[in-house]
Design a protein around this motif. Sequence first.
Motif, PDB file in Angstrom:
ATOM      1  N   CYS A 197       0.751  -1.297   0.036  1.00 47.31           N
ATOM      2  CA  CYS A 197      -0.095  -0.111  -0.024  1.00 47.31           C
ATOM      3  C   CYS A 197       0.967   1.244  -0.022  1.00 47.31           C
ATOM      4  O   CYS A 197       1.980   1.397   0.603  1.00 47.31           O
ATOM      5  CB  CYS A 197      -0.914   0.028   1.244  1.00 47.31           C
ATOM      6  SG  CYS A 197      -1.887  -1.477   1.436  1.00 47.31           S
ATOM      7  N   VAL A 198       0.552   2.205  -0.661  1.00 50.21           N
ATOM      8  CA  VAL A 198       0.985   3.560  -0.774  1.00 50.21           C
ATOM      9  C   VAL A 198      -0.027   4.612  -0.602  1.00 50.21           C
ATOM     10  O   VAL A 198      -0.957   4.612  -0.983  1.00 50.21           O
ATOM     11  CB  VAL A 198       1.698   3.742  -1.989  1.00 50.21           C
ATOM     12  CG1 VAL A 198       2.436   5.177  -2.025  1.00 50.21           C
ATOM     13  CG2 VAL A 198       2.898   2.737  -2.388  1.00 50.21           C
ATOM     14  N   GLY A 199       0.418   5.651   0.378  1.00 51.76           N
ATOM     15  CA  GLY A 199      -0.064   6.860   0.590  1.00 51.76           C
ATOM     16  C   GLY A 199       0.706   8.055   0.372  1.00 51.76           C
ATOM     17  O   GLY A 199       1.715   8.060   0.850  1.00 51.76           O
TER      18      GLY A 199
ATOM     19  N   THR B 259      -4.466  -0.800   5.337  1.00 53.00           N
ATOM     20  CA  THR B 259      -3.900  -1.626   6.344  1.00 53.00           C
ATOM     21  C   THR B 259      -3.036  -2.838   5.631  1.00 53.00           C
ATOM     22  O   THR B 259      -3.169  -3.026   4.497  1.00 53.00           O
ATOM     23  CB  THR B 259      -5.161  -2.327   6.959  1.00 53.00           C
ATOM     24  OG1 THR B 259      -5.806  -3.136   5.769  1.00 53.00           O
ATOM     25  CG2 THR B 259      -5.883  -1.279   7.462  1.00 53.00           C
ATOM     26  N   ALA B 260      -1.813  -2.916   6.554  1.00 47.12           N
ATOM     27  CA  ALA B 260      -0.850  -4.274   6.338  1.00 47.12           C
ATOM     28  C   ALA B 260      -0.728  -4.926   7.416  1.00 47.12           C
ATOM     29  O   ALA B 260      -0.692  -4.334   8.540  1.00 47.12           O
ATOM     30  CB  ALA B 260       0.197  -3.603   5.408  1.00 47.12           C
TER      31      ALA B 260
ATOM     32  N   ALA C 136       0.520  -5.179  12.729  1.00 49.76           N
ATOM     33  CA  ALA C 136      -0.184  -4.497  11.686  1.00 49.76           C
ATOM     34  C   ALA C 136       0.360  -3.286  11.633  1.00 49.76           C
ATOM     35  O   ALA C 136       0.643  -2.575  12.766  1.00 49.76           O
ATOM     36  CB  ALA C 136      -1.646  -4.502  11.654  1.00 49.76           C
ATOM     37  N   THR C 137       0.321  -2.568  10.467  1.00 46.25           N
ATOM     38  CA  THR C 137       0.800  -0.925  10.063  1.00 46.25           C
ATOM     39  C   THR C 137      -0.266  -0.539   9.490  1.00 46.25           C
ATOM     40  O   THR C 137      -1.002  -1.156   8.584  1.00 46.25           O
ATOM     41  CB  THR C 137       2.221  -0.861   9.461  1.00 46.25           C
ATOM     42  OG1 THR C 137       2.199  -1.771   8.336  1.00 46.25           O
ATOM     43  CG2 THR C 137       3.307  -1.401  10.532  1.00 46.25           C
ATOM     44  N   ILE C 138      -0.636   0.708   9.621  1.00 44.40           N
ATOM     45  CA  ILE C 138      -1.915   1.497   9.031  1.00 44.40           C
ATOM     46  C   ILE C 138      -1.211   2.832   8.510  1.00 44.40           C
ATOM     47  O   ILE C 138      -0.677   3.405   9.002  1.00 44.40           O
ATOM     48  CB  ILE C 138      -3.000   1.645  10.043  1.00 44.40           C
ATOM     49  CG1 ILE C 138      -3.465   0.213  10.397  1.00 44.40           C
ATOM     50  CG2 ILE C 138      -3.848   2.449   9.408  1.00 44.40           C
ATOM     51  CD1 ILE C 138      -4.722   0.324  11.343  1.00 44.40           C
ATOM     52  N   ILE C 139      -1.778   3.131   7.354  1.00 38.69           N
ATOM     53  CA  ILE C 139      -1.743   4.545   6.950  1.00 38.69           C
ATOM     54  C   ILE C 139      -2.980   5.177   6.945  1.00 38.69           C
ATOM     55  O   ILE C 139      -3.867   4.611   6.532  1.00 38.69           O
ATOM     56  CB  ILE C 139      -1.361   4.686   5.401  1.00 38.69           C
ATOM     57  CG1 ILE C 139       0.157   4.096   5.089  1.00 38.69           C
ATOM     58  CG2 ILE C 139      -1.508   5.960   4.600  1.00 38.69           C
ATOM     59  CD1 ILE C 139       0.447   3.566   3.594  1.00 38.69           C
TER      60      ILE C 139
ATOM     61  N   GLN D 254       4.892   3.796   2.669  1.00 35.30           N
ATOM     62  CA  GLN D 254       4.488   2.697   1.905  1.00 35.30           C
ATOM     63  C   GLN D 254       4.555   1.548   3.064  1.00 35.30           C
ATOM     64  O   GLN D 254       5.401   1.554   4.168  1.00 35.30           O
ATOM     65  CB  GLN D 254       5.882   1.948   1.129  1.00 35.30           C
ATOM     66  CG  GLN D 254       6.242   2.972  -0.286  1.00 35.30           C
ATOM     67  CD  GLN D 254       7.354   2.550  -0.597  1.00 35.30           C
ATOM     68  OE1 GLN D 254       8.402   2.992  -0.347  1.00 35.30           O
ATOM     69  NE2 GLN D 254       7.349   1.833  -1.693  1.00 35.30           N
ATOM     70  N   ILE D 255       3.456   0.615   3.032  1.00 37.20           N
ATOM     71  CA  ILE D 255       3.572  -0.541   4.034  1.00 37.20           C
ATOM     72  C   ILE D 255       3.456  -1.724   3.478  1.00 37.20           C
ATOM     73  O   ILE D 255       3.097  -1.822   2.254  1.00 37.20           O
ATOM     74  CB  ILE D 255       2.271  -0.270   5.014  1.00 37.20           C
ATOM     75  CG1 ILE D 255       1.021  -0.124   4.191  1.00 37.20           C
ATOM     76  CG2 ILE D 255       2.385   0.881   5.887  1.00 37.20           C
ATOM     77  CD1 ILE D 255      -0.334  -0.043   5.092  1.00 37.20           C
ATOM     78  N   GLY D 256       3.984  -2.853   4.093  1.00 37.76           N
ATOM     79  CA  GLY D 256       3.817  -4.174   3.395  1.00 37.76           C
ATOM     80  C   GLY D 256       5.026  -4.384   2.682  1.00 37.76           C
ATOM     81  O   GLY D 256       6.360  -3.999   2.960  1.00 37.76           O
TER      82      GLY D 256
END
Length: 243
Positions: free
Chosen positions: A4-6, A49-50, A114-117, A149-151
Amino acid sequence: MTYCVGMRLDKGLVFMSDTRTNAGVDNVFTFRKLFTWSLPGERAIVLQTAGNLATTQAVVSLLNERMKAPGDRNPSILEAPTMFQVARLVGNTLKEVVQSQSDQGPDADSTFGATIIVGGQIAGSDPRLFLVYPEGNFIESSDENPFFQIGEAKYGRPILLRGYDPAMSFADAAKLLLLSFESTLKANLSVGMPFDLLVYPEGSFSVDKTRRIAADDAYFQTLSTAWAEGIKEAIAGLPDFEL
């Protein structure tokens, strides 16, 4: 795995997420990893979410439940006065879920992590973007770090670093993200299509500019082919290396 990218732009925010979740090569599923909430003219909030699927689904479910019955102990992200407070509420909820699952084993911190943007805008302030860690703490994007970036981040990061420009259009940002995701897709089978794209123009307080990009999407296929051919042409056009 997830990617995921924000991204923060001068014009607003852009988000893209994959949808693959797997527990082995023969146990692959598609789950949405991009979630939105909005109040017209007042706020727009986007979550990516990741990590452990049970953890991230529990976080989203709790956030939804607390919107229906907010209180002093469990306030709603639709009532938080700033995006900083939204990020704080998301972080506390994530920490709460991880801790509630930690009794299930000694390695729960990693197993249920888990990590979240989280990004968006609340009336009276600029759009903001945050990265929330499993411990509940978080950081905010800046001019030096304009995207998160996550994941599975490493394969697509070089493209973002070379191609990002805060003044770029939403169309060019979407193109850049698709190339980043295409490179990740080629390198890691645990990231998969379809991709979810959301564009948030500053001041719109709307989360309706979305698109799901499937594997048979004509534009994505054209972009992937042109990118591969362009790389080969660029290599051929470079000065020869003397052996």
